[in-house]
Design a protein around this motif. Structure first.
Motif, PDB file in Angstrom:
ATOM      1  N   ILE A  99     -16.385   7.864  -7.219  1.00 31.85           N
ATOM      2  CA  ILE A  99     -15.055   7.264  -7.141  1.00 31.85           C
ATOM      3  C   ILE A  99     -15.115   5.965  -6.337  1.00 31.85           C
ATOM      4  CG2 ILE A  99     -12.735   7.561  -6.172  1.00 31.85           C
ATOM      5  CD1 ILE A  99     -12.927  10.501  -6.824  1.00 31.85           C
ATOM      6  N   ALA A 100     -14.398   4.949  -6.810  1.00 31.06           N
ATOM      7  CA  ALA A 100     -14.267   3.696  -6.063  1.00 31.06           C
ATOM      8  C   ALA A 100     -13.191   3.862  -4.984  1.00 31.06           C
ATOM      9  CB  ALA A 100     -13.908   2.557  -7.001  1.00 31.06           C
ATOM     10  N   VAL A 101     -13.306   3.081  -3.918  1.00 30.33           N
ATOM     11  CA  VAL A 101     -12.341   3.136  -2.824  1.00 30.33           C
ATOM     12  C   VAL A 101     -11.879   1.722  -2.480  1.00 30.33           C
ATOM     13  CG1 VAL A 101     -11.923   3.802  -0.425  1.00 30.33           C
ATOM     14  CG2 VAL A 101     -13.434   5.203  -1.859  1.00 30.33           C
ATOM     15  N   ALA A 102     -10.565   1.536  -2.408  1.00 24.35           N
ATOM     16  CA  ALA A 102      -9.982   0.271  -1.956  1.00 24.35           C
ATOM     17  C   ALA A 102      -9.215   0.554  -0.668  1.00 24.35           C
ATOM     18  CB  ALA A 102      -9.055  -0.313  -3.011  1.00 24.35           C
ATOM     19  N   ASN A 103      -9.629  -0.064   0.417  1.00 27.32           N
ATOM     20  CA  ASN A 103      -9.013   0.139   1.728  1.00 27.32           C
ATOM     21  C   ASN A 103      -8.263  -1.133   2.083  1.00 27.32           C
ATOM     22  OD1 ASN A 103      -8.327   1.155   4.219  1.00 27.32           O
ATOM     23  ND2 ASN A 103     -10.381   0.998   5.090  1.00 27.32           N
ATOM     24  N   ILE A 104      -6.925  -1.063   2.144  1.00 21.98           N
ATOM     25  CA  ILE A 104      -6.147  -2.299   2.157  1.00 21.98           C
ATOM     26  C   ILE A 104      -5.447  -2.572   3.485  1.00 21.98           C
ATOM     27  CG2 ILE A 104      -5.728  -1.815  -0.287  1.00 21.98           C
ATOM     28  CD1 ILE A 104      -2.729  -1.683   0.399  1.00 21.98           C
ATOM     29  N   ASN A 105      -5.316  -3.854   3.770  1.00 22.65           N
ATOM     30  CA  ASN A 105      -4.384  -4.353   4.771  1.00 22.65           C
ATOM     31  C   ASN A 105      -3.155  -4.889   4.058  1.00 22.65           C
ATOM     32  OD1 ASN A 105      -5.519  -3.774   7.235  1.00 22.65           O
ATOM     33  ND2 ASN A 105      -6.445  -5.780   7.532  1.00 22.65           N
ATOM     34  N   TYR A 106      -2.059  -4.973   4.773  1.00 23.22           N
ATOM     35  CA  TYR A 106      -0.831  -5.537   4.226  1.00 23.22           C
ATOM     36  C   TYR A 106      -0.110  -6.283   5.338  1.00 23.22           C
ATOM     37  CZ  TYR A 106       0.680  -1.030   6.201  1.00 23.22           C
ATOM     38  OH  TYR A 106       0.875   0.045   7.028  1.00 23.22           O
ATOM     39  N   ARG A 107       0.794  -7.155   4.959  1.00 21.96           N
ATOM     40  CA  ARG A 107       1.531  -7.922   5.964  1.00 21.96           C
ATOM     41  C   ARG A 107       2.363  -6.977   6.833  1.00 21.96           C
ATOM     42  NH1 ARG A 107       4.473 -11.930   1.941  1.00 21.96           N
ATOM     43  NH2 ARG A 107       4.215 -10.049   0.643  1.00 21.96           N
ATOM     44  N   LEU A 108       2.340  -7.219   8.137  1.00 18.49           N
ATOM     45  CA  LEU A 108       3.022  -6.357   9.085  1.00 18.49           C
ATOM     46  C   LEU A 108       4.432  -6.847   9.360  1.00 18.49           C
ATOM     47  CD1 LEU A 108       0.046  -5.834  11.566  1.00 18.49           C
ATOM     48  CD2 LEU A 108       0.761  -4.342   9.673  1.00 18.49           C
ATOM     49  N   ALA A 109       5.326  -5.900   9.546  1.00 19.52           N
ATOM     50  CA  ALA A 109       6.729  -6.233   9.744  1.00 19.52           C
ATOM     51  C   ALA A 109       6.995  -6.696  11.172  1.00 19.52           C
ATOM     52  CB  ALA A 109       7.598  -5.026   9.426  1.00 19.52           C
ATOM     53  N   ASP A 110       7.971  -7.586  11.306  1.00 19.74           N
ATOM     54  CA  ASP A 110       8.508  -7.985  12.607  1.00 19.74           C
ATOM     55  C   ASP A 110       9.966  -8.343  12.397  1.00 19.74           C
ATOM     56  OD1 ASP A 110       8.601 -10.646  11.569  1.00 19.74           O
ATOM     57  OD2 ASP A 110       6.578 -11.031  12.299  1.00 19.74           O
ATOM     58  N   THR A 111      10.607  -8.898  13.409  1.00 22.81           N
ATOM     59  CA  THR A 111      12.039  -9.169  13.310  1.00 22.81           C
ATOM     60  C   THR A 111      12.375 -10.165  12.213  1.00 22.81           C
ATOM     61  OG1 THR A 111      11.791 -10.831  15.062  1.00 22.81           O
ATOM     62  CG2 THR A 111      12.500  -8.623  15.724  1.00 22.81           C
ATOM     63  N   ASN A 112      11.429 -11.005  11.842  1.00 21.96           N
ATOM     64  CA  ASN A 112      11.675 -12.013  10.809  1.00 21.96           C
ATOM     65  C   ASN A 112      11.111 -11.629   9.446  1.00 21.96           C
ATOM     66  OD1 ASN A 112      12.943 -13.866  12.643  1.00 21.96           O
ATOM     67  ND2 ASN A 112      10.904 -14.406  13.412  1.00 21.96           N
TER      68      ASN A 112
END
Length: 287
Positions: A99-112
Motif C-alpha cells: 500500500i502507498a502512504v501519503a502523509n500530509i501537511n495542511y494550512r493551519l488555522a488562526d484568527t485570520n
C-alpha cells in the motif's frame, strides 16, 4: 497529538520485536520511479503556502491497482505536523508493504485563516495531485484515510461530503470530533474548546455547525468507518463517537466502534495494541 505520536512509537517497538521485515524496510532506498522499486518523495508541494506539502511512500512492485492511505495529523486545526503521523506511517509500511502512504501537511488555522473550508480544500488538492500523477507514481485513485483528533474530523468530513468521485474505500477516526451541534459541545464551559470552535469557521450558527459536522453530512453511501474514542477524553465527549456510530448504523454504513472507558485523548499499552490490531483487520477487509 504529540502524546499519540509517542504512544504509536511504543507500539512500533512492540511490533518490531516480532517482525523481522523491519531490517529490509530500513535498507530500502529511493530508486527512482521504476514501479518495481520502492520510492519515496518528501515535501511534495501542492500549493504556494509553506504548509502545503506532503510525503509520499510508494511500495515496490506497485501497479495501477495500488491503493493509498492518506494520513492527516491532529492539533486542534491550529498546530501539528505530518511528522506526528510518522509512527503510523512506519507501521503501515511494515504491515502493509503493498500500500502507498501519503502523509500530509495542511494550512493551519488562526484568527485570520479559518480551518473551514481551507483545510478541506487542501485535502482536495492533495487527492487531485495524486489522481493527476497516478500514472507517474503507478497507483490507483482508490484511497483510505487515517486521522487523529482534528485530522480525524477532517478525514471524516472530506470522505462523507467532498469525495465527489467516491474514491474513499475506508476512513478511520481516532478521537475525532464529529458533531458540533452536540449539547456536550454547545454547553461546554471550556474556554479552550470554545476558542477552537471559533477558529473552525466564520460563525456559530446551527446551519454552519451542521455543515462542518461529519455526523450531519454522512449519507448511506459513506465509506466503511472505524472509530476509536476514550471514555475520559477531556476534549472529545464520548457522544462524539457513539452518536456517529448510531447514525452509521441507521444508514446501513459498515462501521466499527471502540471505546476505551478509562482512556483520555490517546492511550498506551494493551489498548493501543488493540487499536492497531483492529485497524489492521479493517484495512485488510475494506481498503
Amino acid at each position: 497529538m504529540k502524546s499519540l505520536k509517542y504512544h504509536f512509537l511504543s507500539l512500533i517497538f512492540i511490533i518490531l520485536c516480532f517482525n523481522c521485515s523491519n531490517e529490509a524496510a530500513e535498507k530500502e532506498e529511493t530508486n527512482g520511479l521504476d514501479s518495481k522499486n520502492y520510492y519515496q518523495e518528501l515535501n511534495i508541494s501542492y500549493g504556494n503556502d509553506n504548509h502545503q506539502k506532503f510525503d509520499l511512500y510508494l511500495p515496490a512492485n506497485r501497479n495501477l491497482n495500488t491503493k493509498t492511505i492518506v494520513l492527516i495529523h491532529g492539533g486542534g486545526w491550529t498546530s501539528g505536523d505530518k511528522e506526528d503521523m510518522n509512527p503510523i506511517k512506519d507501521l503501515l509500511r511494515i504491515d502493509f508493504p503493498d500500500i502507498a502512504v501519503a502523509n500530509i501537511n495542511y494550512r493551519l488555522a488562526d484568527t485570520n485563516n479559518k480551518a473551514y473550508p481551507m483545510q478541506i480544500e487542501d485535502i482536495s488538492s492533495v487527492i487531485n495531485y495524486l489522481k493527476n500523477n497516478k500514472e507517474k507514481y503507478t497507483i490507483s485513485e482508490n484511497i483510505g484515510f487515517i486521522g487523529t483528533s482534528a485530522g480525524a474530523h477532517l478525514s471524516l468530513l472530506w470522505s462523507y461530503a467532498f469525495d465527489n468521485d467516491n474514491n474513499t474505500n475506508m476512513v478511520c477516526s481516532i478521537v475525532g470530533p464529529t458533531n458540533f451541534t452536540d449539547p456536550a459541545y454547545l454547553n461546554s464551559a471550556s474556554t479552550e474548546l470554545q476558542e477552537l470552535l471559533d477558529l473552525l469557521g466564520v460563525n456559530r450558527t446551527t446551519p454552519f455547525l451542521e455543515e462542518v459536522s461529519p455526523y450531519h453530512q454522512v449519507t448511506a453511501s459513506a465509506p466503511p468507518t472505524i472509530l476509536f474514542y476514550g471514555g475520559k477524553d477531556p476534549l472529545i465527549p464520548t457522544t462524539q463517537g457513539t452518536d456517529l456510530r448510531d447514525r452509521l448504523e441507521d444508514l446501513g454504513v459498515i462501521n466499527q466502534f471502540t471505546l476505551y472507558p478509562n482512556a483520555g485523548h490517546g492511550w498506551v499499552g494493551l489498548e493501543l495494541l488493540d487499536t492497531w490490531t483492529k485497524l489492521k483487520i479493517f484495512i485488510n477487509n475494506h481498503l
